[in-house]
Design an enzyme around this catalytic site. Sequence first.
Site, PDB file in Angstrom:
ATOM      1  CB  SER A   1      -0.582   4.491  -9.580  1.00  0.00           C
ATOM      2  OG  SER A   1       0.248   3.597  -8.876  1.00  0.00           O
ATOM      3  CD  GLU A   2      -3.550   3.165  -6.057  1.00  0.00           C
ATOM      4  OE1 GLU A   2      -4.777   3.280  -6.279  1.00  0.00           O
ATOM      5  OE2 GLU A   2      -2.741   2.782  -6.899  1.00  0.00           O
ATOM      6  CB  THR A   3      -0.667   8.689  -1.709  1.00  0.00           C
ATOM      7  OG1 THR A   3       0.170   9.286  -2.704  1.00  0.00           O
ATOM      8  CG2 THR A   3      -0.174   9.121  -0.336  1.00  0.00           C
TER       9      THR A   3
END
Length: 272
Positions: free
Chosen positions: A45-47
């Site tokens: 969902s996030e990097t």
Amino acid sequence: MTMRQYVVDAFTDKVFKGNPAAVCLPESWPSDELMADIAMENRFSETAFVVREPAGWHLRWFTPGGEIDLCGHATLASAYVVLRFVEPNADVVWFRTMSGILTVTRERGGSSTDCGADVFTMDFPAFDLKSTPVTDAMEQALGARPIEAWLGRDLLCVMPDERAVRGLNPNQELVKNLPGLLTNVTAAGDAGSSFDCVSRSFAPKLNVPEDPVCGSGHCHILPYWSRHLGKDALIAYQASARGGIIHAKVKDGRVSLGGSAALFSIGTILPD
């Protein structure tokens, strides 16, 4: 350009729980296109991308659908990486971000959660919430009708009870048509529960059907429950398949979000 990448499970002290984030530590900023490609490749969902600049650490977050202005679990994961691997003698780190300066403080040993792990507490801005009508479109998208709806950056839908939140099977294509960037759905914890509230967060506009534990979503959820329950200190549970616990305080337009983290892997990205 090569860069070290850490995969960290946030808001948990065990791998395979909480919310996984990739944290990349390039020596200088990659292009926006490359950062977007890495986020797409990771499919988390996030990097997060963290670069040390003359003024201090600069943090940016990318979802598979593009850059985002605030992310809780990837900030916690970034603080974990910096304070464990880069500045192990420090217990505070400041990040310059699109949402201003974000401070993360480490409590060694995790006495506040009794899990034995370090606890990282983030100081975040609370989103202003405005009441918005409950609509048939919300009911059709979620498969259940909220009893209240509020709008900040995200849509916040309040359900009648915890069971309704846990049982949701939303239509992701219809959720895309709802207002707000994410759709956060919440209810009070059941009687006798150790949690003040239970929530889930859906982000199909960002190519994330369900965020396992959403820190920025709780910058909507927790101010609502703080006012509704008349208390500043809360314990929230994100009822995703992975699950996650957030220890929080709400005061003066700010939300402190506390949780642990667990390291899953360390690797090297070879984009060339």
